[in-house]
Scaffold this active site. Structure first.
Site, PDB file in Angstrom:
ATOM      1  N   PRO A   2       0.781  -1.272   0.040  1.00  0.00           N
ATOM      2  CA  PRO A   2       0.078  -0.037  -0.002  1.00  0.00           C
ATOM      3  C   PRO A   2       0.779   1.381   0.062  1.00  0.00           C
ATOM      4  O   PRO A   2       1.826   1.573   1.027  1.00  0.00           O
ATOM      5  CB  PRO A   2      -0.853  -0.296   1.245  1.00  0.00           C
ATOM      6  N   GLU A   3       0.756   2.154  -0.903  1.00  0.00           N
ATOM      7  CA  GLU A   3       1.233   3.573  -1.104  1.00  0.00           C
ATOM      8  C   GLU A   3       0.043   4.457  -0.566  1.00  0.00           C
ATOM      9  O   GLU A   3      -0.929   4.079  -0.263  1.00  0.00           O
ATOM     10  CB  GLU A   3       1.909   3.857  -2.323  1.00  0.00           C
ATOM     11  N   LYS A  69       1.682   7.846   4.152  1.00  0.00           N
ATOM     12  CA  LYS A  69       0.842   6.446   4.248  1.00  0.00           C
ATOM     13  C   LYS A  69       0.694   6.080   5.582  1.00  0.00           C
ATOM     14  O   LYS A  69       0.400   4.858   5.814  1.00  0.00           O
ATOM     15  CB  LYS A  69       2.139   5.476   3.581  1.00  0.00           C
ATOM     16  N   HIS A 111      -3.318 -14.300  10.025  1.00  0.00           N
ATOM     17  CA  HIS A 111      -2.252 -13.102  10.520  1.00  0.00           C
ATOM     18  C   HIS A 111      -3.277 -11.759  11.131  1.00  0.00           C
ATOM     19  O   HIS A 111      -2.869 -10.896  11.054  1.00  0.00           O
ATOM     20  CB  HIS A 111      -1.239 -12.756   9.380  1.00  0.00           C
ATOM     21  N   ARG A 130       3.118 -10.042   6.762  1.00  0.00           N
ATOM     22  CA  ARG A 130       4.541 -10.183   7.102  1.00  0.00           C
ATOM     23  C   ARG A 130       4.973  -9.139   8.103  1.00  0.00           C
ATOM     24  O   ARG A 130       6.292  -9.016   8.817  1.00  0.00           O
ATOM     25  CB  ARG A 130       5.500  -9.704   6.084  1.00  0.00           C
ATOM     26  N   LYS A 171      22.712  17.153   1.070  1.00  0.00           N
ATOM     27  CA  LYS A 171      22.613  15.623   1.366  1.00  0.00           C
ATOM     28  C   LYS A 171      22.038  15.127   0.363  1.00  0.00           C
ATOM     29  O   LYS A 171      22.212  13.871   0.058  1.00  0.00           O
ATOM     30  CB  LYS A 171      21.962  15.474   2.720  1.00  0.00           C
ATOM     31  N   ARG A 280      16.045  -0.340  -3.308  1.00  0.00           N
ATOM     32  CA  ARG A 280      14.879  -0.721  -3.884  1.00  0.00           C
ATOM     33  C   ARG A 280      14.725  -1.220  -5.336  1.00  0.00           C
ATOM     34  O   ARG A 280      15.491  -0.419  -5.983  1.00  0.00           O
ATOM     35  CB  ARG A 280      13.570   0.090  -3.468  1.00  0.00           C
TER      36      ARG A 280
END
Length: 290
Positions: A2-3, A69, A111, A130, A171, A280
DNA sequence: CCTCAAGACCGGCTGC
DNA sequence: TGCAGCCGGTCTTGA
């Protein structure tokens, strides 16, 4: 996975069903209790699952809000306000049911980690295969400092200038643009799927250094991100792997994705390239994206 | 103080 | 069939 658009879908579905309800009882799974006893923070953060469960009793859900999110359940009890912060991680999902048996998909039902029962006996169940998600009970945002550092919502007008300003920090200068647009302190809610799509739309190579992209390109890229996020919200989000909305339904945005998960470029038909950026998997077209 | 890398949290799935 | 290794959003910890 999910985003932002998927989380928005969850929040919109949850609101009419649970806003205003009062929590009567909360049960947490033995799995996360065992993890806690072994010194691990699994799903429930900064508290034992049992303490967390007890603390929620008697709370009324006054409002549900999406922030980046995250899902914020605003709570109230005896005039005191609290915030239940939830993140779905990779595989989290909410279900509103009368009994656990109503969660038809085995892998979610097995779960179910946080089971909230309201005074009307309805259940609000957080399932997470998870266990990368989080549930955190705080009084105010400042109790969890990382939340203060989040970029503004991408749809508010300050977000664009905020993005430009952040992206100019030293940065970020040598970082790949994809890594920067996926950083929640730069833009809120743009994960791998939508970063991949927006960069493809703009024909920008995801590996390009942020400092090498002009301000005007970055502004256009920002709009591409906002547009793809909005399009995805409108199409119910992308149902990839384990994302389900509150009714266990799938969105259709995955059918509209042009680059994420593709083997072939939809423009030039050449084979797509896979690289790891910031840890990623990133897919792009080496021919079309410069 | 800042920045960066590594670690933590996991089980379904792939591929040998 | 068995099992090692991969994947990944975000915060935390250590250098």
């Amino acid at each position: 996975m999910p985003e932002l658009p998927e989380v928005e879908g969850v929040v919109r579905a949850l609101r009419p069903v649970v806003e205003g309800k009062t929590i009567e009882k909360v049960i947490t799974s033995s799995t996360i209790q065992t993890s806690y006893e072994n010194g691990k923070e699994s799903i429930v953060k900064k508290s034992s699952p049992q303490t967390f469960a007890k603390a929620l009793v008697g709370m009324q859900i006054t409002e549900i809000e999406r922030r980046a999110k995250y899902i914020f359940f605003h709570l109230m009890r005896e005039g005191n306000r609290y915030l239940f912060v939830n993140h779905l991680g990779m595989t989290g999902a909410w279900f509103t049911v009368n009994t656990l048996a109503e969660i038809t998909e085995d892998k979610f039902r097995r779960h179910a980690h946080v089971i909230i029962q309201f005074t009307d006996k309805q259940l609000l169940v957080y399932a997470d295969i998870r266990r990368f998600g989080e549930c955190r009970l705080i009084e105010k945002i400042s109790d969890h400092p990382p939340l203060l550092k989040m970029a503004p919502e991408p749809f508010v007008k300050e977000a664009e200038d905020f993005f430009i300003e952040q992206s100019e920090k030293t940065k970020y200068a040598n970082k790949a643009i994809k890594e920067v647009i996926m950083d929640g302190q730069v833009i809120s809610g743009c994960g791998n799927i939508y970063a991949t799509e927006a960069l493809f739309t703009m024909k920008i190579n995801p590996l390009r250094k942020t400092s090498q992209i002009s301000e005007s390109s970055k502004r256009l890229l920002f709009h591409a991100i906002v547009n793809i996020l909005q399009e995805s919200i409108d199409f119910g989000g992308s149902s990839i792997s384990d994302y389900r909305n509150i009714n266990g339904e799938a969105g259709t945005m995955q059918n509209r994705l042009k680059m994420y998960g593709r083997k072939q470029c939809p423009i030039c038909q050449s084979e797509t390239t896979q690289v790891s950026i910031g840890g990623r998997t990133s897919t792009y077209c080496d021919n079309c994206q410069q």
